[in-house]
Design a protein around this motif. Structure first.
Motif, PDB file in Angstrom:
ATOM      1  N   ALA A  67     -41.084   7.662   7.310  1.00 37.80           N
ATOM      2  CA  ALA A  67     -41.062   7.727   5.842  1.00 37.80           C
ATOM      3  C   ALA A  67     -41.854   6.582   5.232  1.00 37.80           C
ATOM      4  O   ALA A  67     -42.596   6.769   4.255  1.00 37.80           O
ATOM      5  CB  ALA A  67     -39.616   7.692   5.355  1.00 37.80           C
ATOM      6  N   ARG A  83     -35.900  -4.020   6.501  1.00 41.98           N
ATOM      7  CA  ARG A  83     -35.115  -2.821   6.189  1.00 41.98           C
ATOM      8  C   ARG A  83     -33.929  -2.703   7.118  1.00 41.98           C
ATOM      9  O   ARG A  83     -32.834  -2.322   6.713  1.00 41.98           O
ATOM     10  CB  ARG A  83     -35.973  -1.550   6.326  1.00 41.98           C
ATOM     11  N   THR A  85     -32.804   7.492  13.955  1.00 45.00           N
ATOM     12  CA  THR A  85     -32.772   7.159  12.527  1.00 45.00           C
ATOM     13  C   THR A  85     -33.903   6.206  12.179  1.00 45.00           C
ATOM     14  O   THR A  85     -34.592   6.365  11.167  1.00 45.00           O
ATOM     15  CB  THR A  85     -31.436   6.505  12.176  1.00 45.00           C
ATOM     16  N   TYR A 106     -29.888  -2.653   6.270  1.00 44.59           N
ATOM     17  CA  TYR A 106     -29.080  -1.527   6.752  1.00 44.59           C
ATOM     18  C   TYR A 106     -27.873  -2.042   7.510  1.00 44.59           C
ATOM     19  O   TYR A 106     -26.753  -1.590   7.328  1.00 44.59           O
ATOM     20  CB  TYR A 106     -29.946  -0.650   7.648  1.00 44.59           C
ATOM     21  N   MET A 142     -28.901   0.469  13.605  1.00 40.47           N
ATOM     22  CA  MET A 142     -29.520   1.782  13.399  1.00 40.47           C
ATOM     23  C   MET A 142     -29.727   2.480  14.726  1.00 40.47           C
ATOM     24  O   MET A 142     -30.110   1.855  15.701  1.00 40.47           O
ATOM     25  CB  MET A 142     -30.894   1.576  12.757  1.00 40.47           C
ATOM     26  N   LYS A 143     -29.495   3.798  14.726  1.00 38.76           N
ATOM     27  CA  LYS A 143     -29.808   4.564  15.938  1.00 38.76           C
ATOM     28  C   LYS A 143     -31.330   4.691  16.059  1.00 38.76           C
ATOM     29  O   LYS A 143     -32.015   4.715  15.040  1.00 38.76           O
ATOM     30  CB  LYS A 143     -29.221   5.963  15.829  1.00 38.76           C
ATOM     31  N   SER A 174     -37.179   7.949  11.989  1.00 32.84           N
ATOM     32  CA  SER A 174     -37.335   8.660  10.712  1.00 32.84           C
ATOM     33  C   SER A 174     -37.689   7.691   9.599  1.00 32.84           C
ATOM     34  O   SER A 174     -38.498   7.999   8.720  1.00 32.84           O
ATOM     35  CB  SER A 174     -36.048   9.382  10.342  1.00 32.84           C
ATOM     36  N   LEU A 175     -37.080   6.499   9.616  1.00 34.58           N
ATOM     37  CA  LEU A 175     -37.372   5.507   8.584  1.00 34.58           C
ATOM     38  C   LEU A 175     -38.826   5.059   8.654  1.00 34.58           C
ATOM     39  O   LEU A 175     -39.523   4.977   7.631  1.00 34.58           O
ATOM     40  CB  LEU A 175     -36.441   4.301   8.758  1.00 34.58           C
ATOM     41  N   ARG A 210     -23.430  -1.598  10.987  1.00 30.67           N
ATOM     42  CA  ARG A 210     -23.723  -1.081  12.321  1.00 30.67           C
ATOM     43  C   ARG A 210     -25.232  -1.133  12.534  1.00 30.67           C
ATOM     44  O   ARG A 210     -25.990  -1.279  11.588  1.00 30.67           O
ATOM     45  CB  ARG A 210     -23.248   0.367  12.450  1.00 30.67           C
ATOM     46  N   ARG A 270     -25.342  -3.434   5.053  1.00 31.66           N
ATOM     47  CA  ARG A 270     -24.664  -2.427   4.231  1.00 31.66           C
ATOM     48  C   ARG A 270     -23.750  -1.560   5.070  1.00 31.66           C
ATOM     49  O   ARG A 270     -22.619  -1.295   4.703  1.00 31.66           O
ATOM     50  CB  ARG A 270     -25.698  -1.514   3.575  1.00 31.66           C
ATOM     51  N   GLU A 271     -24.247  -1.100   6.209  1.00 31.99           N
ATOM     52  CA  GLU A 271     -23.489  -0.106   6.970  1.00 31.99           C
ATOM     53  C   GLU A 271     -22.681  -0.709   8.102  1.00 31.99           C
ATOM     54  O   GLU A 271     -21.944   0.005   8.776  1.00 31.99           O
ATOM     55  CB  GLU A 271     -24.449   0.948   7.536  1.00 31.99           C
TER      56      GLU A 271
END
Lengths: 235, 206
Positions: free
Chosen positions: B95, B72, B88, B76, B84-85, B91-92, B82, B79-80
């Motif tokens: 989830a 994942r 963040t 990310y 991930m923080k 939270s992933l 950068r 796509r982005e």
């Protein structure tokens, strides 16, 4: 999606390599009311004509510029009902991202996902492409951003852009007037002047709509009173 | 015996001054039998983000190395454009774990990273994604009770990287010594804004 006679895609290639339905969709956009956007150094402004079919329509109930998230707004040229559907889908995608990452969606990601949805409607059976072009204005960690998304699903980042009926005059005007270090208030004045260029009749706070986002990262639509103030400054 | 105690594990993370440390034991057991002494429980997500998972070893491997989490994050990143923080990412993970609410992954993650302005971030969660943030240390695994005690006693705020390494290593080794299901050495990562120091500890090999 209906019986097998209609299960082919309407966007099949023509011998010249074009997708005729998308061309027609762009024509639908090109005959829609003018809208434009300008990216300033400290924010973005988007604006559109709000010509209503009759003076009996309650213009306060019509809002063409919409929020997708607290810090991203959108305006369109083309078919209003298609716009409503796209706004609904985009808002849902933005909320899903927020629910998963607990972080607001970056502007580029939302534009990309919306454009993907638009593209899907050019390659599926039994559907037609969306008859709108969108101008998405947002402010996130990468600063102010302005994107245009077409019925084909392609998207571009713009410093300033226009769509709809008066697009060529508006773009010429913007090319002359745009400067890199423009501030948000200057951009709003320029947006009003650009709308005035091709406007039939008198521009007033009742027949244009303006939305802006600044460094406070809150997108909002200006009230008619605020538009009147800017109009007075422009005179 | 509870399923969480089937393989045995110990993971701990501590916050230092602009740095963090994350450590785990190295034993992989099948109840009382030790079958490996070099089991990887900690994975690097990116240069400033690590995750350690305790609990059932198959779920540790599935979540970390092969599937879900590294996968994942790579998507990310593409796509982005950068990394991930840490918040963040937490939270992933939460989830992803909650998706399996009624047939969960049987592990407890410990997440440690350097966030914006190189501020250290640590958190742990239960097997269905209930996040628990902490300012000092987080623990998980069969040795968690001993780890709580040892960390509470040895932890001081604002330790530099070397002192943090000593503290987390002592806390880990002394805790796994009181737990028969974890141990056989330790694996410690100390991460500062500029470098990652990976060290293997030799403890009581039992």
């Amino acid at each position: 999606m209906g019986d097998s006679q209609y299960s082919f895609s309407l966007t099949t290639f023509s011998p010249s390599g074009k997708l005729v339905q998308i061309e027609h969709a762009l024509t639908a956009v090109g005959s829609g009311q003018t809208s434009l956007g300008i990216k300033a150094s400290n924010g973005v402004v988007i604006a559109t004509e709000k010509k209503l079919p009759s003076i009996l329509v309650d213009e306060a109930s019509v809002q063409k510029i919409q929020n997708l998230t607290p810090n991203i707004g959108v305006v369109y040229s083309g078919m209003g009902p298609d716009f409503r559907v796209l706004v609904r889908k985009s808002r849902k995608q933005a909320e899903q991202y927020l629910r998963l990452y607990k972080e607001p969606i970056p502007v580029t990601q939302l534009v990309r996902e919306t454009a993907t949805v638009i593209q899907e409607f050019t390659q599926s059976g039994g559907v037609r492409p969306f008859g709108v072009s969108l101008l998405v204005a947002g402010y996130d960690d990468k600063g102010p951003q302005l994107y245009q998304v077409d019925p084909s699903g392609s998207y571009f980042s713009w410093k300033a852009s226009a769509m709809g009926k008066n697009v060529s005059n508006a773009k010429t005007f913007l090319e002359k007037r745009y400067t890199e270090d423009m501030e948000l208030d200057d951009a709003i004045h320029t947006a009003i002047l650009t709308l005035k260029e091709g406007f039939e009749g008198e521009v007033s706070s009742k027949n244009i709509e303006i939305g802006k986002i600044g460094a406070d990262k809150v997108f909002r639509v200006l009230t008619p009173a605020e538009i009147d103030d800017y109009l007075a400054e422009v005179e | 015996m509870s399923i969480f105690q089937y393989n045995g594990s110990a993971v701990v993370a501590m916050v230092g001054k602009n740095c963090f440390a994350i450590a785990s034991d190295r034993r992989l057991g099948v109840q009382l039998q030790t079958i490996a002494t070099d089991f990887q429980r900690i994975s690097k997500i990116h240069d400033h983000l690590f995750i350690g998972l305790s609990g059932l070893a198959t779920d540790v491997q599935t979540l970390e190395g092969y599937q879900r989490l590294v996968f994942r994050h790579k998507l990310y990143q593409l796509r982005e454009e950068r990394d991930m923080k840490p918040e963040t990412f937490a939270s992933l993970v939460s989830a992803i774990l909650y998706e399996k609410r009624f047939g969960p992954y049987l592990c407890q993650p410990v997440i440690a990273g350097l966030g914006e302005d190189d501020k250290p971030f640590i958190c742990t969660m239960d097997s269905i994604g209930a996040k628990e943030l902490a300012k000092d240390f987080v623990v998980s695994g069969t040795a968690s009770e001993s780890l709580y005690g040892a960390s509470e006693a040895m932890y001081k705020p604002d330790m530099e990287a070397d002192e943090l390494f000593e503290t987390i290593s002592q806390a880990l080794l002394s805790s796994v010594d009181r737990d028969c299901l974890s141990g056989w050495g330790g694996h410690v990562y100390v991460v500062t804004p500029n470098e990652i120091k990976e060290r293997i500890l030799k403890g009581r090999m039992d």
